[in-house]
Every structure is written in C-alpha cells, then in structure tokens.
Design an enzyme around this catalytic site. Structure first.
Site, PDB file in Angstrom:
ATOM      1  N   ILE A   1       0.758  -0.702   0.215  1.00  0.00           N
ATOM      2  CA  ILE A   1      -0.053   0.059   0.107  1.00  0.00           C
ATOM      3  C   ILE A   1       0.991   1.182  -0.145  1.00  0.00           C
ATOM      4  O   ILE A   1       0.122   2.672  -0.033  1.00  0.00           O
ATOM      5  CB  ILE A   1      -1.067   0.038   1.429  1.00  0.00           C
ATOM      6  CG1 ILE A   1      -0.563  -0.531   2.656  1.00  0.00           C
ATOM      7  CG2 ILE A   1      -2.199  -1.174   1.094  1.00  0.00           C
ATOM      8  CD1 ILE A   1      -1.272   0.107   3.629  1.00  0.00           C
ATOM      9  N   GLY A   2       1.989   0.992   0.592  1.00  0.00           N
ATOM     10  CA  GLY A   2       2.660   2.281  -0.155  1.00  0.00           C
ATOM     11  C   GLY A   2       4.205   1.997   0.075  1.00  0.00           C
ATOM     12  O   GLY A   2       4.729   1.101   0.813  1.00  0.00           O
ATOM     13  N   ARG A   3       5.063   3.227   0.142  1.00  0.00           N
ATOM     14  CA  ARG A   3       6.397   3.050   0.238  1.00  0.00           C
ATOM     15  C   ARG A   3       7.170   4.500   0.794  1.00  0.00           C
ATOM     16  O   ARG A   3       6.538   5.132   0.306  1.00  0.00           O
ATOM     17  CB  ARG A   3       7.023   2.155  -0.684  1.00  0.00           C
ATOM     18  CG  ARG A   3       7.578   3.785  -1.327  1.00  0.00           C
ATOM     19  CD  ARG A   3       8.220   2.967  -2.866  1.00  0.00           C
ATOM     20  NE  ARG A   3       9.764   2.313  -2.309  1.00  0.00           N
ATOM     21  CZ  ARG A   3       9.968   1.390  -2.927  1.00  0.00           C
ATOM     22  NH1 ARG A   3       9.284   1.196  -4.474  1.00  0.00           N
ATOM     23  NH2 ARG A   3      11.336   1.148  -2.827  1.00  0.00           N
TER      24      ARG A   3
ATOM     25  N   LYS B   1       4.915  -2.376   8.073  1.00  0.00           N
ATOM     26  CA  LYS B   1       5.975  -1.550   8.117  1.00  0.00           C
ATOM     27  C   LYS B   1       7.213  -2.682   8.138  1.00  0.00           C
ATOM     28  O   LYS B   1       7.408  -2.199   9.186  1.00  0.00           O
ATOM     29  CB  LYS B   1       5.861  -0.200   8.573  1.00  0.00           C
ATOM     30  CG  LYS B   1       6.831   0.498   8.190  1.00  0.00           C
ATOM     31  CD  LYS B   1       6.507   2.306   9.075  1.00  0.00           C
ATOM     32  CE  LYS B   1       7.958   2.482   8.848  1.00  0.00           C
ATOM     33  NZ  LYS B   1       7.623   4.379   9.643  1.00  0.00           N
TER      34      LYS B   1
ATOM     35  N   ASP C   1       7.844  15.143  12.295  1.00  0.00           N
ATOM     36  CA  ASP C   1       7.403  15.247  10.427  1.00  0.00           C
ATOM     37  C   ASP C   1       5.650  15.489  10.378  1.00  0.00           C
ATOM     38  O   ASP C   1       4.984  14.635   9.679  1.00  0.00           O
ATOM     39  CB  ASP C   1       7.824  13.637   9.898  1.00  0.00           C
ATOM     40  CG  ASP C   1       7.934  13.435   8.304  1.00  0.00           C
ATOM     41  OD1 ASP C   1       7.762  14.262   7.952  1.00  0.00           O
ATOM     42  OD2 ASP C   1       8.173  12.842   8.312  1.00  0.00           O
TER      43      ASP C   1
HETATM   44  P1  ATP Z   1       8.596   8.462   5.150  1.00  0.00           P
HETATM   45  O1  ATP Z   1       9.280   8.491   4.345  1.00  0.00           O
HETATM   46  O2  ATP Z   1       6.869   9.321   4.542  1.00  0.00           O
HETATM   47  O3  ATP Z   1       8.805   8.965   6.760  1.00  0.00           O
HETATM   48  P2  ATP Z   1       8.285   5.465   6.331  1.00  0.00           P
HETATM   49  O4  ATP Z   1       9.524   5.313   5.488  1.00  0.00           O
HETATM   50  O5  ATP Z   1       8.731   6.221   7.634  1.00  0.00           O
HETATM   51  O6  ATP Z   1       8.001   7.367   5.819  1.00  0.00           O
HETATM   52  P3  ATP Z   1       5.540   5.223   6.614  1.00  0.00           P
HETATM   53  O7  ATP Z   1       5.396   7.204   6.467  1.00  0.00           O
HETATM   54  O8  ATP Z   1       4.772   5.201   8.188  1.00  0.00           O
HETATM   55  O9  ATP Z   1       6.805   5.247   6.064  1.00  0.00           O
HETATM   56  O10 ATP Z   1       4.396   5.343   5.793  1.00  0.00           O
HETATM   57  C1  ATP Z   1       4.579   5.141   5.067  1.00  0.00           C
HETATM   58  C2  ATP Z   1       3.018   4.973   4.153  1.00  0.00           C
HETATM   59  O11 ATP Z   1       2.488   4.131   4.382  1.00  0.00           O
HETATM   60  C3  ATP Z   1       1.938   5.725   4.892  1.00  0.00           C
HETATM   61  O12 ATP Z   1       2.158   7.672   3.999  1.00  0.00           O
HETATM   62  C4  ATP Z   1       0.466   5.993   4.196  1.00  0.00           C
HETATM   63  O13 ATP Z   1       0.505   5.668   2.476  1.00  0.00           O
HETATM   64  C5  ATP Z   1       1.249   3.743   4.355  1.00  0.00           C
HETATM   65  N1  ATP Z   1       0.548   3.613   5.677  1.00  0.00           N
HETATM   66  C6  ATP Z   1       0.932   3.642   6.463  1.00  0.00           C
HETATM   67  N2  ATP Z   1       0.308   3.462   8.121  1.00  0.00           N
HETATM   68  C7  ATP Z   1      -0.691   3.226   7.030  1.00  0.00           C
HETATM   69  C8  ATP Z   1      -1.557   2.556   8.840  1.00  0.00           C
HETATM   70  N3  ATP Z   1      -1.038   2.894   9.596  1.00  0.00           N
HETATM   71  N4  ATP Z   1      -2.733   2.190   8.086  1.00  0.00           N
HETATM   72  C9  ATP Z   1      -3.091   2.850   6.497  1.00  0.00           C
HETATM   73  N5  ATP Z   1      -1.701   3.464   5.655  1.00  0.00           N
HETATM   74  C10 ATP Z   1      -0.720   3.606   6.701  1.00  0.00           C
END
Ligand code: ATP
Length: 322
Positions: free
Chosen positions: A39-41, A62, A150
């Site tokens: 769902i995301g990165r 994650k 952030d």
């Molecule tokens: P960044 O590069 O922004 O610091 P990161 O690697 O620390 O990101 P997160 O921001 O925690 O990671 O998560 C990345 C993406 O995953 C988020 O922007 C969101 O789209 C999705 N995501 C994370 N946690 C959740 C959750 N609990 N429910 C739904 N989507 C989520």
C-alpha cells in the site's frame, strides 16, 4: 530556549521511559501475519496491508529498510509509549523476518483516502473536526514528552467514512529534554518550521504546531503546499515573502542567530503579507476571521509565540459552532 509547556515530561518519568538506547525489544511471531498487498513506500520502509491469522484482524505491516538500530529503537519505544493515546496509530506487534532479521512493525489499519482527494472537499465543519483530532493527538504526544517532527498530510491517515484520523510515522519523532540541541534535518521541506531553516537547535514541541499551521493555511486558501520551497534554502525565502523580513530579523536577534552568507546576498526586504490577500473566489467559502486568527497564531517565526496544541484546541475557530 526551553518549551513553554511539558518541559519536564520526560524528567519526571522513569529513565526506561525515554532512554531508548538501552532497552531490549521483545519480538512477536512473524508467522502470525500474512501480507495481502503493497500500500505504500516511504524513505525508510515498505508498507503492506495484511492480516493477523490468529484473529483475522486486518493490519498494516511496515517492513523497515536497513537503518541504524538506534533509529528503530527510538521509533518502537515512542510507539509503545504512545499506543492507546487518542488518534495515535496503534502499534500491535513487532516481528523479524526469520533469515534476514529485517524488522517489521505491525499497526492498526486505517482505510485512508488520499489527502489530494479528501482535503479539497472539506467544509468548515470538516476542518474543525479533523484538526481537533490532529491537535488532540499532538497535545497527547507533547504531554508524553514526544515531538513528532514530521507532521504533514502524508502522515495523517483519515478514513472519512468512519471519521477516523490517526497520526502515523513516528520514525523521526524524538523525546524532548529541555536545553538539548536537536538535529535540524527533520520534517519534510514544505512543513519545516523556521527554526529548522535558521539552524536553531534548541527547538521543542512547537515545531509540530508550525506544520499544523502550514497544513491549515494550505487547505483554507487552496494552495497546496502553502510554502513551496525548491530547496531548504528557498523554503525560508518562501516563508519570508509571506511573513515578511522584519519579523524574521527580530526572531534571529531574540535567539542570537545570524543568517548564513548566501541568504544575506539574496534576501531582499519583504513586507508582511496580509492573510486576506490569499482570499480568492475559490476559497472564500472557507475563510473567516476565526480561521485567519488561528493561522496567524500558528505561523509565527518565533516558536515561543505559536499557540500550543492545547491553546489551539481552545481557539474560537474550534469552539464556535455555526
Ligand atoms: P516517510 O518516507 O514518509 O518517512 P516511512 O518509511 O517512515 O515514510 P510511513 O510514513 O510510516 O513510512 O508509511 C508509508 C506510507 O504507508 C504512508 O504514507 C501511508 O500511505 C501508508 N501507511 C502507513 N501506515 C499506515 C496505516 N496504519 N494505515 C494505512 N496506511 C498506512
């Protein structure tokens, strides 16, 4: 400089609460979780939607990229301290891949609607509701001695069908200790407070309130992001073109700071722009005196002048019903 509020939040708690470097993680069992889809990165992770096979409960997985173990300890300790707090994403479990030992965090899932789709539809009551939720999460985190560092739309998950908001991504968050110098290389450019851009190391919880102000201004004036710098350097110029240079120089003077040479060469004197000058046909329906006063009291160079999360919650914009 020292925070006006919650300055001793960590000192009055036991050392184990904030000393994240000296603690041992208890690992859960990875075989309980199944990945469903990506769902995301982020910069520091890959994020999947998944399910807990023991109870069929949906979750978010994650998977962390290789970073300093200290950073992982900090994120985990902070999440454990804050889990259960209002509108804070709940950390359910912590697991490791069997062979690689790569850690993964297991969270509650939010059926997020992308902010670029959601925010443009907001009416005044949506703004009141969701920013109340966000400020409640921040006041709680601050009262627990933790700065998020952030705050931005990408880190605020909103499920508009359940009217649920959760503040996520505590990867840059830090414990606040009065008088300590912090790294200014935090937050994402458009939401960086002036303290980060002028190298003021003794910042505090009020950093998060700048980011909230920038988000509210972006939504209300339909200008996303509100301050769009092409670089960290340009970010301060974009802020100065709106808040003016007089207040910037008084801010620097108050904290005994000097701008670097590159600024002195390009920074012309700018007057302070009136908030009303951002009103257009398209955003007029969201603008009133209360929201302008709220924005004006959040977007202050001087972090000590900004409303705290608790003060913001008591602002007329949130308390008046119409
Ligand atoms: P960044 O590069 O922004 O610091 P990161 O690697 O620390 O990101 P997160 O921001 O925690 O990671 O998560 C990345 C993406 O995953 C988020 O922007 C969101 O789209 C999705 N995501 C994370 N946690 C959740 C959750 N609990 N429910 C739904 N989507 C989520």
């Amino acid at each position: 400089s020292i925070s006006r509020v919650y300055a001793d939040a960590n000192e009055r708690r036991p050392r184990e609460y904030w000393d994240y470097e000296n603690y041992e993680i208890e690992w859960g069992n990875i075989i309980n979780y199944e990945i469903i889809s990506k769902i995301g990165r982020g910069k520091y992770s890959e994020v999947f939607s998944g399910v807990n096979m023991l109870n069929q409960q949906p979750c978010v997985i994650k998977v962390l990229k290789p970073v300093k173990i200290k950073k992982i300890f900090r994120e985990v300790k902070i999440l454990q301290n804050l889990t259960g707090g209002p509108n804070i994403i709940a950390l359910f479990d912590l697991v490791r891949e069997t062979n690689s030992k790569i850690p993964a965090l297991i969270f509650e899932e939010v059926k997020n609607v992308e902010f670029r789709t959601l925010y443009p539809k907001f009416k005044k009551n949506d703004l009141q509701y969701y920013f109340t939720q966000l400020l409640t999460a921040l006041d709680y985190s601050h009262s627990m001695g933790i700065i998020h560092r952030d705050v931005k739309p990408q880190n605020i998950m909103i499920d508009p069908f359940q009217k649920k908001l959760r503040l996520i991504d505590w990867g840059l968050a830090e414990f606040y200790h009065p008088g300590v110098d912090y790294n200014v290389r935090v937050a994402s450019r458009y939401h960086k407070g002036p303290e980060l851009l002028v190298n003021l190391n003794q910042y505090d919880y009020s950093l998060d309130l700048w980011s909230v102000g920038a988000m509210i201004a972006a939504i209300v004036f339909k200008k996303e992001p509100f301050f769009r710098g092409d670089s960290n350097f340009d970010q301060l110029i974009k802020i100065a073109k709106i808040l003016g240079t007089d207040d910037l120089y008084s801010y620097l003077k108050k904290y005994g700071l000097k701008l670097s040479k590159e600024y002195v060469e390009v920074l012309e004197p700018y007057p302070r722009k009136a908030w009303n000058s951002f009103v257009t046909e398209n955003n007029r329906y969201l603008v009133d005196d209360d929201v302008i006063d709220l924005i004006d009291n959040l977007l202050r160079y001087d972090h000590q002048e900004r409303l705290t999360a608790k003060e913001a919650l008591q602002h007329r914009f949130f308390t008046s019903l119409d």
